[in-house]
Write a protein that holds these residues in place. Structure first.
Motif, PDB file in Angstrom:
ATOM      1  N   LEU A   1       0.833  -1.206   0.000  1.00 10.50           N
ATOM      2  CA  LEU A   1       0.000   0.000   0.000  1.00 10.50           C
ATOM      3  C   LEU A   1       0.867   1.255   0.000  1.00 10.50           C
ATOM      4  N   HIS A   2       1.988   1.171   0.721  1.00 11.06           N
ATOM      5  CA  HIS A   2       2.881   2.325   0.873  1.00 11.06           C
ATOM      6  C   HIS A   2       3.492   2.775  -0.449  1.00 11.06           C
ATOM      7  N   ALA A   3       3.537   1.873  -1.427  1.00 17.46           N
ATOM      8  CA  ALA A   3       4.165   2.202  -2.707  1.00 17.46           C
ATOM      9  C   ALA A   3       3.139   2.433  -3.801  1.00 17.46           C
ATOM     10  N   LEU A   4       1.973   1.789  -3.694  1.00 20.10           N
ATOM     11  CA  LEU A   4       1.034   1.753  -4.821  1.00 20.10           C
ATOM     12  C   LEU A   4      -0.211   2.617  -4.630  1.00 20.10           C
ATOM     13  N   ASP A   5      -0.475   3.059  -3.417  1.00 19.11           N
ATOM     14  CA  ASP A   5      -1.648   3.908  -3.196  1.00 19.11           C
ATOM     15  C   ASP A   5      -1.182   5.286  -2.752  1.00 19.11           C
ATOM     16  N   PRO A   6      -1.634   6.353  -3.436  1.00 23.56           N
ATOM     17  CA  PRO A   6      -1.109   7.690  -3.143  1.00 23.56           C
ATOM     18  C   PRO A   6      -1.344   8.155  -1.699  1.00 23.56           C
ATOM     19  N   VAL A   7      -2.498   7.806  -1.122  1.00 22.29           N
ATOM     20  CA  VAL A   7      -2.786   8.249   0.249  1.00 22.29           C
ATOM     21  C   VAL A   7      -1.843   7.578   1.244  1.00 22.29           C
ATOM     22  N   PHE A   8      -1.704   6.257   1.122  1.00 22.80           N
ATOM     23  CA  PHE A   8      -0.836   5.532   2.056  1.00 22.80           C
ATOM     24  C   PHE A   8       0.639   5.890   1.829  1.00 22.80           C
ATOM     25  N   LYS A   9       0.978   6.160   0.589  1.00 23.34           N
ATOM     26  CA  LYS A   9       2.351   6.582   0.278  1.00 23.34           C
ATOM     27  C   LYS A   9       2.663   7.904   0.979  1.00 23.34           C
TER      28      LYS A   9
END
Length: 291
Positions: A107-115
């Motif tokens: 999620l940290h790499a692929l979703d803008p919010v979690f990134k």
């Protein structure tokens, strides 16, 4: 958010965990929850959850499918369900947003919010205060701890699953997106237990083995009285040393306990075990925490 103090850093080194209330704002928590709603709305049920086999061979194919799904999830956003929420055709027996155990592991790499949350300036500042020189993000998860069915997490050390040489190079960042209380499954810790070493490791099984991972060594029996509950409010962050012993109980309440958590490794002078289930890939080398 107030800046982290030296006494707090000292307490982290003593206890193996650090509780920072109101580290994230309610709006930041809600943005992560909205993002997850969007991801769930677009979710496809994984093929291995839809096997209609009842043969022994079918069960083997299903378990192989789920192990491949897990082992190759390090650079993807994938879905892991609570037991008994899908029938053999992959249809939901309960509302789908209440069926998930967790979503991981990139999620940290692929979703803008979690990134954005993972690499936020306050997380980076905290990393520097903790003395991290070259931290990289190795994995992330959204954990639901569903009302009534959110399973217990037995006592463990994160280093069992994320092994490094030397030890002591992995840190968890655990963010409460809702109040986490004893009733709905807050974390429990044995303070100071990060100095006991690691007695068990989860490693990739040899090719052709019946499971994708296996455990080497054994988990000692812990005395329940050593654990203390660590409730935390929405927006709070718990920093977790890779070797501190922690657990959470079954959620038998009416309330969920949503959490976003990610792990970082100090990459300076550290080797990541080739036997870990999670491996960096050409598509996703472990990204630097510092941007």
């Amino acid at each position: 958010m107030a800046s982290v103090t030296q006494p707090q850093i000292q307490k982290f080194h003593e206890d193996g965990f650090l509780v920072l209330e109101r580290f994230f704002s309610p709006e930041e928590c809600d943005s992560m929850r909205s993002s997850i709603h969007r991801i769930i709305a677009e979710m496809e049920v994984p093929p291995h959850c839809r096997t209609e086999f009842s043969t022994k061979e079918g069960e083997q194919l299903q378990s192989q499918g789920s192990s491949d799904y897990f082992l190759t999830s390090g650079d993807k956003i994938r879905f892991f369900f609570e037991k008994g929420v899908l029938d053999e055709r992959g249809n939901f027996l309960i509302p789908k947003e209440r069926s998930l155990s967790k979503i991981g592991h990139a999620l940290h790499a692929l979703d803008p919010v979690f990134k954005q949350i993972t690499h936020s300036s306050k997380v980076q500042e905290l990393g520097r205060k903790l003395g991290l020189e070259r931290p990289v993000v190795v994995q992330s998860m959204y954990i639901f701890k569903q009302p009534g069915i959110g399973g217990e997490v037995t006592p463990h050390q994160d280093a069992t699953f994320l092994h490094t040489e030397p030890l002591g190079r992995v840190l968890g960042f655990w963010i409460a997106l809702e109040d986490a209380k004893q009733e709905n499954g807050c974390l429990w810790f044995i303070p100071g237990s990060q100095n006991r070493g690691v007695t068990r490791r989860m490693v990739r099984a040899a090719p052709g083995a019946s499971t994708c991972v296996e455990f080497v060594g054994s988990e000692p029996t812990y005395d329940d009285s050593e654990f203390i509950p660590v409730p935390i409010s929405k927006g709070g962050l718990i920093v977790i040393h890779g070797e501190v012993i922690h657990k959470s109980e079954l959620n038998s309440s009416e309330l969920s306990r949503h959490v976003y958590t990610f792990h970082v490794m100090e990459a300076k002078g550290t080797s990541w075990s080739k036997e870990n289930w999670l491996q960096p890939t050409p598509e996703l080398p472990f990204p630097s925490l510092y941007t």
